[in-house]
Write a protein that holds these residues in place. Structure first.
Motif, PDB file in Angstrom:
ATOM      1  N   ALA A  98       0.815  -1.218   0.000  1.00 16.23           N
ATOM      2  CA  ALA A  98       0.000   0.000   0.000  1.00 16.23           C
ATOM      3  C   ALA A  98       0.851   1.271   0.000  1.00 16.23           C
ATOM      4  CB  ALA A  98      -0.921   0.000   1.218  1.00 16.23           C
ATOM      5  N   ASP A  99       2.181   1.102   0.025  1.00 17.22           N
ATOM      6  CA  ASP A  99       3.105   2.232   0.101  1.00 17.22           C
ATOM      7  C   ASP A  99       2.784   3.119   1.302  1.00 17.22           C
ATOM      8  OD1 ASP A  99       5.227   3.855  -0.505  1.00 17.22           O
ATOM      9  OD2 ASP A  99       4.220   4.926  -2.138  1.00 17.22           O
ATOM     10  N   GLU A 100       2.597   2.478   2.459  1.00 15.67           N
ATOM     11  CA  GLU A 100       2.273   3.186   3.692  1.00 15.67           C
ATOM     12  C   GLU A 100       3.232   2.797   4.816  1.00 15.67           C
ATOM     13  OE1 GLU A 100      -1.792   2.250   4.477  1.00 15.67           O
ATOM     14  OE2 GLU A 100      -2.582   3.522   2.860  1.00 15.67           O
ATOM     15  N   MET A 101       4.506   2.697   4.502  1.00 14.80           N
ATOM     16  CA  MET A 101       5.487   2.269   5.482  1.00 14.80           C
ATOM     17  C   MET A 101       5.696   3.323   6.565  1.00 14.80           C
ATOM     18  SD  MET A 101       6.302  -0.701   4.345  1.00 14.80           S
ATOM     19  CE  MET A 101       7.846  -1.243   5.074  1.00 14.80           C
ATOM     20  N   PRO A 102       5.957   2.877   7.810  1.00  8.66           N
ATOM     21  CA  PRO A 102       6.310   3.831   8.868  1.00  8.66           C
ATOM     22  C   PRO A 102       7.680   4.435   8.588  1.00  8.66           C
ATOM     23  CG  PRO A 102       6.573   1.578   9.620  1.00  8.66           C
ATOM     24  CD  PRO A 102       5.939   1.486   8.266  1.00  8.66           C
ATOM     25  N   ASP A 103       8.085   5.382   9.427  1.00 14.01           N
ATOM     26  CA  ASP A 103       9.376   6.043   9.219  1.00 14.01           C
ATOM     27  C   ASP A 103      10.539   5.086   9.421  1.00 14.01           C
ATOM     28  OD1 ASP A 103       8.013   8.449   8.775  1.00 14.01           O
ATOM     29  OD2 ASP A 103       7.978   8.899  10.923  1.00 14.01           O
ATOM     30  N   LEU A 104      10.451   4.271  10.456  1.00 13.62           N
ATOM     31  CA  LEU A 104      11.462   3.250  10.760  1.00 13.62           C
ATOM     32  C   LEU A 104      10.736   1.946  11.031  1.00 13.62           C
ATOM     33  CD1 LEU A 104      13.844   5.113  13.248  1.00 13.62           C
ATOM     34  CD2 LEU A 104      14.511   4.258  11.005  1.00 13.62           C
ATOM     35  N   PHE A 105      11.379   0.831  10.688  1.00 12.23           N
ATOM     36  CA  PHE A 105      10.736  -0.465  10.908  1.00 12.23           C
ATOM     37  C   PHE A 105      11.792  -1.555  10.948  1.00 12.23           C
ATOM     38  CE2 PHE A 105      10.428   1.124   6.606  1.00 12.23           C
ATOM     39  CZ  PHE A 105      11.066   0.151   5.841  1.00 12.23           C
ATOM     40  N   VAL A 106      11.565  -2.530  11.809  1.00 16.40           N
ATOM     41  CA  VAL A 106      12.435  -3.705  11.853  1.00 16.40           C
ATOM     42  C   VAL A 106      12.205  -4.511  10.586  1.00 16.40           C
ATOM     43  CG1 VAL A 106      12.851  -5.910  13.020  1.00 16.40           C
ATOM     44  CG2 VAL A 106      12.560  -3.817  14.365  1.00 16.40           C
ATOM     45  N   MET A 107      13.288  -4.908   9.925  1.00 16.62           N
ATOM     46  CA  MET A 107      13.174  -5.709   8.705  1.00 16.62           C
ATOM     47  C   MET A 107      14.275  -6.750   8.668  1.00 16.62           C
ATOM     48  SD  MET A 107      14.581  -3.279   5.650  1.00 16.62           S
ATOM     49  CE  MET A 107      16.324  -2.849   5.548  1.00 16.62           C
ATOM     50  N   TRP A 108      14.169  -7.665   7.707  1.00 18.68           N
ATOM     51  CA  TRP A 108      15.102  -8.784   7.601  1.00 18.68           C
ATOM     52  C   TRP A 108      16.027  -8.617   6.409  1.00 18.68           C
ATOM     53  CZ3 TRP A 108      10.815  -8.861  10.333  1.00 18.68           C
ATOM     54  CH2 TRP A 108      10.773  -9.641  11.493  1.00 18.68           C
ATOM     55  N   PRO A 109      17.246  -9.157   6.509  1.00 22.06           N
ATOM     56  CA  PRO A 109      18.149  -9.125   5.358  1.00 22.06           C
ATOM     57  C   PRO A 109      17.654 -10.079   4.277  1.00 22.06           C
ATOM     58  CG  PRO A 109      19.074 -10.511   7.087  1.00 22.06           C
ATOM     59  CD  PRO A 109      17.826  -9.876   7.657  1.00 22.06           C
ATOM     60  N   GLY A 110      18.243  -9.981   3.101  1.00 21.16           N
ATOM     61  CA  GLY A 110      17.880 -10.887   2.019  1.00 21.16           C
ATOM     62  C   GLY A 110      16.744 -10.343   1.184  1.00 21.16           C
ATOM     63  N   SER A 111      15.781 -11.213   0.885  1.00 22.19           N
ATOM     64  CA  SER A 111      14.749 -10.852  -0.083  1.00 22.19           C
ATOM     65  C   SER A 111      13.865  -9.710   0.387  1.00 22.19           C
ATOM     66  CB  SER A 111      13.879 -12.062  -0.411  1.00 22.19           C
ATOM     67  OG  SER A 111      13.094 -12.425   0.688  1.00 22.19           O
ATOM     68  N   MET A 112      13.596  -9.606   1.701  1.00 24.18           N
ATOM     69  CA  MET A 112      12.771  -8.499   2.159  1.00 24.18           C
ATOM     70  C   MET A 112      13.450  -7.175   1.850  1.00 24.18           C
ATOM     71  SD  MET A 112      11.155  -7.573   5.916  1.00 24.18           S
ATOM     72  CE  MET A 112       9.810  -8.755   5.840  1.00 24.18           C
ATOM     73  N   THR A 113      14.730  -7.075   2.162  1.00 20.98           N
ATOM     74  CA  THR A 113      15.471  -5.850   1.855  1.00 20.98           C
ATOM     75  C   THR A 113      15.473  -5.581   0.356  1.00 20.98           C
ATOM     76  OG1 THR A 113      16.903  -6.077   3.799  1.00 20.98           O
ATOM     77  CG2 THR A 113      17.725  -4.721   1.996  1.00 20.98           C
ATOM     78  N   THR A 114      15.780  -6.601  -0.424  1.00 18.11           N
ATOM     79  CA  THR A 114      15.829  -6.434  -1.879  1.00 18.11           C
ATOM     80  C   THR A 114      14.483  -5.998  -2.440  1.00 18.11           C
ATOM     81  OG1 THR A 114      17.544  -8.148  -2.030  1.00 18.11           O
ATOM     82  CG2 THR A 114      16.375  -7.577  -4.059  1.00 18.11           C
TER      83      THR A 114
END
Length: 444
Positions: A98-114
């Motif tokens: 939805a292109d509604e990301m918060p300013d900062l967020f915990v995320m995972w390396p690999g495909s999520m980052t890509t």
């Protein structure tokens, strides 16, 4: 890891999939928040989405840093929302779509980052790293690989996550004269003896369906196939998931389940219920990530904790993988919304550094959680079980984790497929489903 630079860890950071995290621990270090840069004159609103929701030392340490950041930055109105890890992963994908990301967020390396970079959702933090070389240069080799896309570094790891640690109750092994297994044959013997005495051999809670894949199968399969074969299959270059080595790994897991290694209702239990079986002395062993040590030392009764130790998956005769290895990856990091600029970006990077910088890394280590940062635990204060884990990881190699290496769709296929495997499903059909899903993802 012993000064991480000299450790024998070989990190294979692979660019696809997801990981999951847990935590708990002892003695949290003191965090000194940085002062606001530039003396912002107006209130800045900052939103953060994270998974520090539990009553474990890692989560407690991170929440404390958030509160101290608020005190030190009265010009920043920080609004944070915490969600359980499984819910967070789904929420992030939904917000991304939805292109509604918060300013900062915990995320995972690999495909999520890509995927997030390709979707125009993230901005790099190279400038922050380059402006603090004394911090940047203390991360272990390859620590940024899973967060790097086309030369841009989009986060830094906030922990180190071996995903397949064997936790065992030495008192139960001694009581029934069982050897802590170092070979697969010894593991099968241990399962048989514990079953005879009505002790659950290996506690398992696979309700969320990632647990078998991440904590058991990633290492077990690597013991059989080797990492080189797996990466060829991931990239669909010279190997397929219908090849005999992978079929053998699926059959090995399925046959192991048939021996009564796990509780009958393992698909109805979550990972906390799994650990509770172990805490209560009803199970002799369980597999979980290194993050579980933090939860264990915080919540396990002291008398039971005194008998708890850590090891690795037993070796498998004839396997092509490393016997002294565990599946693992650098841990989660913070993503910075691409839209942030000016005072908002400055505030976000202040918080990024508070949580991921040297003091944040120390707070993580002091909470009995491994880091991808060059730090030594205080051996006079650290919990003995965490020191066991720390020394163990310094003596093994890290092999690929399936859900960090595979595409998102293939990760979902293997997670659900392994549930079927342990319920007696057709291993050839499950292998074909994984092969078709990964091949389709790689062709896009």
């Amino acid at each position: 890891m012993a000064t991480r630079r000299g450790a024998t860890i070989v990190i294979l950071i692979l660019m696809s999939g997801l990981l999951a995290a847990l935590a708990a621990g002892c003695g949290i270090g003191t965090y000194t928040p940085p002062q606001p840069a530039g003396g912002r004159q107006q209130t800045v609103r900052l939103t953060l989405l994270h998974n520090w929701t539990g009553q474990d030392a890692k989560a407690i340490a991170m929440r404390r840093i958030l509160n101290e950041f608020r005190t030190a930055h009265p010009d920043v109105r920080l609004e944070d929302v915490g969600l359980p890890t499984d819910v967070l992963k789904v929420r992030l994908r939904t917000l991304a779509a939805a292109d509604e990301m918060p300013d900062l967020f915990v995320m995972w390396p690999g495909s999520m980052t890509t995927d997030f970079v390709k979707g125009g959702l993230l901005q790099p933090v190279n400038d922050l790293l380059d402006g603090k070389p004394e911090w940047r240069d203390r991360f272990i080799p390859h620590a940024f690989d899973g967060f790097t896309v086309n030369g841009g570094i989009y986060s830094v790891p906030m922990n180190l996550a071996p995903t397949s640690i064997l936790y065992y109750n030495q008192e139960l092994f001694d009581r029934y004269g069982v050897k802590v297994p170092e070979t697969w044959e010894e593991m099968q013997t241990a399962v048989r003896i514990f079953n005879e005495h009505r002790i659950i051999p290996i506690a398992l809670g696979n309700k969320a369906n990632w647990v078998v894949q991440s904590t058991i199968f990633s290492t077990l399969a690597d013991r059989v196939t080797g990492s080189d074969w797996f990466m060829k299959a991931v990239n669909q270059k010279g190997a397929r998931f219908t090849d005999p080595p992978f079929i053998d790994a699926l059959k090995l897991l399925q046959n192991f389940g048939k021996t009564g290694a796990f509780p009958a209702d393992f698909n109805l239990l979550d990972d906390y219920q799994m650990m509770q079986l172990f805490f209560d002395g009803k199970a002799a062993m369980f597999f979980n990530g290194g993050w579980a040590t933090s939860y264990i030392v915080q919540n396990m009764p002291k008398e039971a904790l005194a008998h708890t130790h850590v090891g690795i998956m037993p070796s498998i005769a004839g396997g092509k993988g490393e016997a002294r290895s565990v599946s693992g990856v650098v841990g989660t990091g913070l993503g910075v919304n691409k839209r942030l600029e000016g005072a908002e970006r400055e505030a976000a990077l202040d918080l990024f550094y508070a949580l991921s910088g040297p003091e944040g890394q120390k707070a993580t280590l002091d909470s009995s959680t491994l880091t991808s940062y060059d730090l030594e635990p205080d051996r006079t204060k650290a919990n003995p079980l965490f020191l066991e884990l720390y020394d163990l990881i310094g003596s093994v190699k890290l092999s690929p984790v399936y859900d960090v290496s595979l595409s998102l769709s293939a990760t979902e296929a293997i997670n659900s497929g392994l549930q079927e495997v342990l319920l007696g499903g057709n291993v050839y059909k499950i292998a074909q489903q994984l092969q078709d899903t990964q091949a389709a993802a790689m062709s896009k």
